[in-house]
Design a protein around this motif. Structure first.
Motif, PDB file in Angstrom:
ATOM      1  N   LYS A  88      -4.408 -40.403  34.221  1.00 45.82           N
ATOM      2  CA  LYS A  88      -4.896 -41.391  33.250  1.00 45.82           C
ATOM      3  C   LYS A  88      -6.356 -41.741  33.522  1.00 45.82           C
ATOM      4  O   LYS A  88      -7.167 -41.818  32.594  1.00 45.82           O
ATOM      5  CB  LYS A  88      -4.051 -42.665  33.305  1.00 45.82           C
ATOM      6  N   SER A  89      -6.694 -41.939  34.789  1.00 46.07           N
ATOM      7  CA  SER A  89      -8.070 -42.297  35.141  1.00 46.07           C
ATOM      8  C   SER A  89      -9.043 -41.167  34.827  1.00 46.07           C
ATOM      9  O   SER A  89     -10.151 -41.414  34.345  1.00 46.07           O
ATOM     10  CB  SER A  89      -8.165 -42.661  36.620  1.00 46.07           C
ATOM     11  N   LEU A  90      -8.643 -39.934  35.097  1.00 43.76           N
ATOM     12  CA  LEU A  90      -9.515 -38.792  34.810  1.00 43.76           C
ATOM     13  C   LEU A  90      -9.701 -38.602  33.304  1.00 43.76           C
ATOM     14  O   LEU A  90     -10.813 -38.307  32.848  1.00 43.76           O
ATOM     15  CB  LEU A  90      -8.975 -37.523  35.460  1.00 43.76           C
ATOM     16  N   ILE A  91      -8.646 -38.782  32.532  1.00 43.74           N
ATOM     17  CA  ILE A  91      -8.770 -38.702  31.070  1.00 43.74           C
ATOM     18  C   ILE A  91      -9.706 -39.802  30.578  1.00 43.74           C
ATOM     19  O   ILE A  91     -10.615 -39.559  29.778  1.00 43.74           O
ATOM     20  CB  ILE A  91      -7.396 -38.812  30.388  1.00 43.74           C
ATOM     21  N   SER A  92      -9.471 -40.997  31.071  1.00 43.65           N
ATOM     22  CA  SER A  92     -10.290 -42.122  30.640  1.00 43.65           C
ATOM     23  C   SER A  92     -11.753 -41.926  31.025  1.00 43.65           C
ATOM     24  O   SER A  92     -12.658 -42.245  30.242  1.00 43.65           O
ATOM     25  CB  SER A  92      -9.732 -43.410  31.248  1.00 43.65           C
ATOM     26  N   LEU A  93     -12.004 -41.400  32.201  1.00 38.27           N
ATOM     27  CA  LEU A  93     -13.374 -41.123  32.627  1.00 38.27           C
ATOM     28  C   LEU A  93     -14.030 -40.103  31.707  1.00 38.27           C
ATOM     29  O   LEU A  93     -15.188 -40.268  31.308  1.00 38.27           O
ATOM     30  CB  LEU A  93     -13.400 -40.625  34.071  1.00 38.27           C
ATOM     31  N   ALA A  94     -13.314 -39.052  31.358  1.00 40.18           N
ATOM     32  CA  ALA A  94     -13.856 -38.026  30.470  1.00 40.18           C
ATOM     33  C   ALA A  94     -14.224 -38.629  29.115  1.00 40.18           C
ATOM     34  O   ALA A  94     -15.294 -38.347  28.565  1.00 40.18           O
ATOM     35  CB  ALA A  94     -12.849 -36.892  30.298  1.00 40.18           C
ATOM     36  N   VAL A  95     -13.357 -39.482  28.593  1.00 43.95           N
ATOM     37  CA  VAL A  95     -13.647 -40.148  27.310  1.00 43.95           C
ATOM     38  C   VAL A  95     -14.832 -41.092  27.468  1.00 43.95           C
ATOM     39  O   VAL A  95     -15.739 -41.110  26.633  1.00 43.95           O
ATOM     40  CB  VAL A  95     -12.404 -40.902  26.793  1.00 43.95           C
ATOM     41  N   ALA A  96     -14.839 -41.864  28.548  1.00 38.35           N
ATOM     42  CA  ALA A  96     -15.921 -42.823  28.786  1.00 38.35           C
ATOM     43  C   ALA A  96     -17.272 -42.134  28.879  1.00 38.35           C
ATOM     44  O   ALA A  96     -18.279 -42.661  28.410  1.00 38.35           O
ATOM     45  CB  ALA A  96     -15.647 -43.617  30.059  1.00 38.35           C
ATOM     46  N   ALA A  97     -17.292 -40.944  29.476  1.00 36.89           N
ATOM     47  CA  ALA A  97     -18.539 -40.203  29.589  1.00 36.89           C
ATOM     48  C   ALA A  97     -19.054 -39.789  28.209  1.00 36.89           C
ATOM     49  O   ALA A  97     -20.264 -39.685  27.999  1.00 36.89           O
ATOM     50  CB  ALA A  97     -18.339 -38.972  30.473  1.00 36.89           C
ATOM     51  N   ARG A 114      -9.221 -44.195  43.831  1.00 37.24           N
ATOM     52  CA  ARG A 114      -8.105 -44.931  44.437  1.00 37.24           C
ATOM     53  C   ARG A 114      -6.781 -44.210  44.213  1.00 37.24           C
ATOM     54  O   ARG A 114      -5.861 -44.328  45.016  1.00 37.24           O
ATOM     55  CB  ARG A 114      -8.016 -46.345  43.859  1.00 37.24           C
ATOM     56  N   ALA A 115      -6.698 -43.471  43.104  1.00 33.25           N
ATOM     57  CA  ALA A 115      -5.463 -42.738  42.793  1.00 33.25           C
ATOM     58  C   ALA A 115      -5.430 -41.365  43.467  1.00 33.25           C
ATOM     59  O   ALA A 115      -4.501 -40.590  43.255  1.00 33.25           O
ATOM     60  CB  ALA A 115      -5.308 -42.601  41.281  1.00 33.25           C
ATOM     61  N   GLY A 116      -6.461 -41.042  44.253  1.00 31.66           N
ATOM     62  CA  GLY A 116      -6.456 -39.801  45.011  1.00 31.66           C
ATOM     63  C   GLY A 116      -7.270 -38.668  44.432  1.00 31.66           C
ATOM     64  O   GLY A 116      -7.223 -37.549  44.955  1.00 31.66           O
ATOM     65  N   ALA A 117      -8.042 -38.913  43.384  1.00 26.57           N
ATOM     66  CA  ALA A 117      -8.862 -37.844  42.804  1.00 26.57           C
ATOM     67  C   ALA A 117     -10.004 -37.504  43.753  1.00 26.57           C
ATOM     68  O   ALA A 117     -10.619 -38.376  44.358  1.00 26.57           O
ATOM     69  CB  ALA A 117      -9.422 -38.263  41.447  1.00 26.57           C
ATOM     70  N   THR A 118     -10.274 -36.217  43.861  1.00 31.97           N
ATOM     71  CA  THR A 118     -11.394 -35.758  44.680  1.00 31.97           C
ATOM     72  C   THR A 118     -12.672 -35.794  43.850  1.00 31.97           C
ATOM     73  O   THR A 118     -12.624 -35.888  42.613  1.00 31.97           O
ATOM     74  CB  THR A 118     -11.165 -34.312  45.157  1.00 31.97           C
ATOM     75  N   ASP A 119     -13.805 -35.691  44.521  1.00 32.00           N
ATOM     76  CA  ASP A 119     -15.077 -35.616  43.796  1.00 32.00           C
ATOM     77  C   ASP A 119     -15.079 -34.416  42.856  1.00 32.00           C
ATOM     78  O   ASP A 119     -15.586 -34.493  41.730  1.00 32.00           O
ATOM     79  CB  ASP A 119     -16.249 -35.515  44.771  1.00 32.00           C
ATOM     80  N   GLU A 120     -14.499 -33.306  43.310  1.00 40.10           N
ATOM     81  CA  GLU A 120     -14.451 -32.104  42.479  1.00 40.10           C
ATOM     82  C   GLU A 120     -13.600 -32.329  41.222  1.00 40.10           C
ATOM     83  O   GLU A 120     -13.969 -31.888  40.130  1.00 40.10           O
ATOM     84  CB  GLU A 120     -13.888 -30.934  43.294  1.00 40.10           C
ATOM     85  N   GLU A 121     -12.483 -33.025  41.348  1.00 37.37           N
ATOM     86  CA  GLU A 121     -11.653 -33.326  40.170  1.00 37.37           C
ATOM     87  C   GLU A 121     -12.389 -34.240  39.197  1.00 37.37           C
ATOM     88  O   GLU A 121     -12.315 -34.046  37.974  1.00 37.37           O
ATOM     89  CB  GLU A 121     -10.334 -33.975  40.596  1.00 37.37           C
ATOM     90  N   ILE A 122     -13.102 -35.213  39.721  1.00 35.54           N
ATOM     91  CA  ILE A 122     -13.877 -36.124  38.873  1.00 35.54           C
ATOM     92  C   ILE A 122     -14.964 -35.345  38.142  1.00 35.54           C
ATOM     93  O   ILE A 122     -15.144 -35.485  36.927  1.00 35.54           O
ATOM     94  CB  ILE A 122     -14.462 -37.274  39.723  1.00 35.54           C
ATOM     95  N   GLN A 123     -15.665 -34.491  38.857  1.00 36.79           N
ATOM     96  CA  GLN A 123     -16.719 -33.684  38.243  1.00 36.79           C
ATOM     97  C   GLN A 123     -16.158 -32.752  37.175  1.00 36.79           C
ATOM     98  O   GLN A 123     -16.748 -32.588  36.094  1.00 36.79           O
ATOM     99  CB  GLN A 123     -17.460 -32.883  39.320  1.00 36.79           C
ATOM    100  N   GLU A 124     -15.018 -32.154  37.457  1.00 36.86           N
ATOM    101  CA  GLU A 124     -14.410 -31.240  36.491  1.00 36.86           C
ATOM    102  C   GLU A 124     -13.937 -31.963  35.239  1.00 36.86           C
ATOM    103  O   GLU A 124     -14.063 -31.443  34.129  1.00 36.86           O
ATOM    104  CB  GLU A 124     -13.250 -30.485  37.137  1.00 36.86           C
TER     105      GLU A 124
END
Length: 156
Positions: A88-97, A114-124
């Motif tokens: 959910k956080s990664l989807i929301s981040l992608a939309v927010a960007a 906080r939910a365990g995403a790595t920097d690489e997952e966030i970047q992707e």
């Protein structure tokens, strides 16, 4: 914000204020205006869940807050939802960007970590949003025929 104890899942409420405003206003128009008791109950629940009530909540339309908070709890904060918090956080981040929303980008990044995403997952996730936006611009701007596109891509 440090004065509030904001759990990871509840923290996403903060970044949703602007998006919830539109949804809550539509909900408020579709229903009978909320009673004062509904508003007070929502405020108490926010206090209980987040350990405080962020100041922006009091700027939100009183008629829309109960419905907006119920939606946040049912989708974002629910442990019975289909998607885990990291997704959910990664989807929301992608939309927010794509919007872009600096409040959401900051909050979603924190939630994802906080939910365990790595920097690489966030970047992707952000790169996927950019890639999707890029091709959407190409398809729409060049007025690619949708029916042909679906057929060529293995659809109908």
């Amino acid at each position: 914000m440090s004065a509030y104890r904001i759990p990871s899942s509840a923290h996403s409420f903060i970044r949703r204020a602007s998006l919830l405003a539109a949804a809550a206003c539509a909900l408020a128009l579709a229903q009978v205006p909320a009673q004062a008791d509904d508003y007070d109950a929502a405020i108490k629940d926010i206090q209980s869940t987040m350990g405080g009530v962020p100041s922006f909540v009091k700027q939100f339309p009183k008629a829309g807050l109960p419905g907006a908070w119920a939606e946040v709890k049912a989708i974002q904060l629910s442990d019975k939802a289909a998607l885990p918090p990291k997704v959910k956080s990664l989807i929301s981040l992608a939309v927010a960007a794509q919007i872009p929303c600096s409040y959401c980008i900051w909050s979603d990044t924190q939630d994802a970590k906080r939910a365990g995403a790595t920097d690489e997952e966030i970047q992707e996730a952000v790169a996927m949003a950019a890639l999707t936006r890029h091709w959407s611009t190409v398809f729409n701007g060049m007025q690619v025929d949708f029916e042909t596109f679906k057929k060529e891509m293995g659809g109908e």
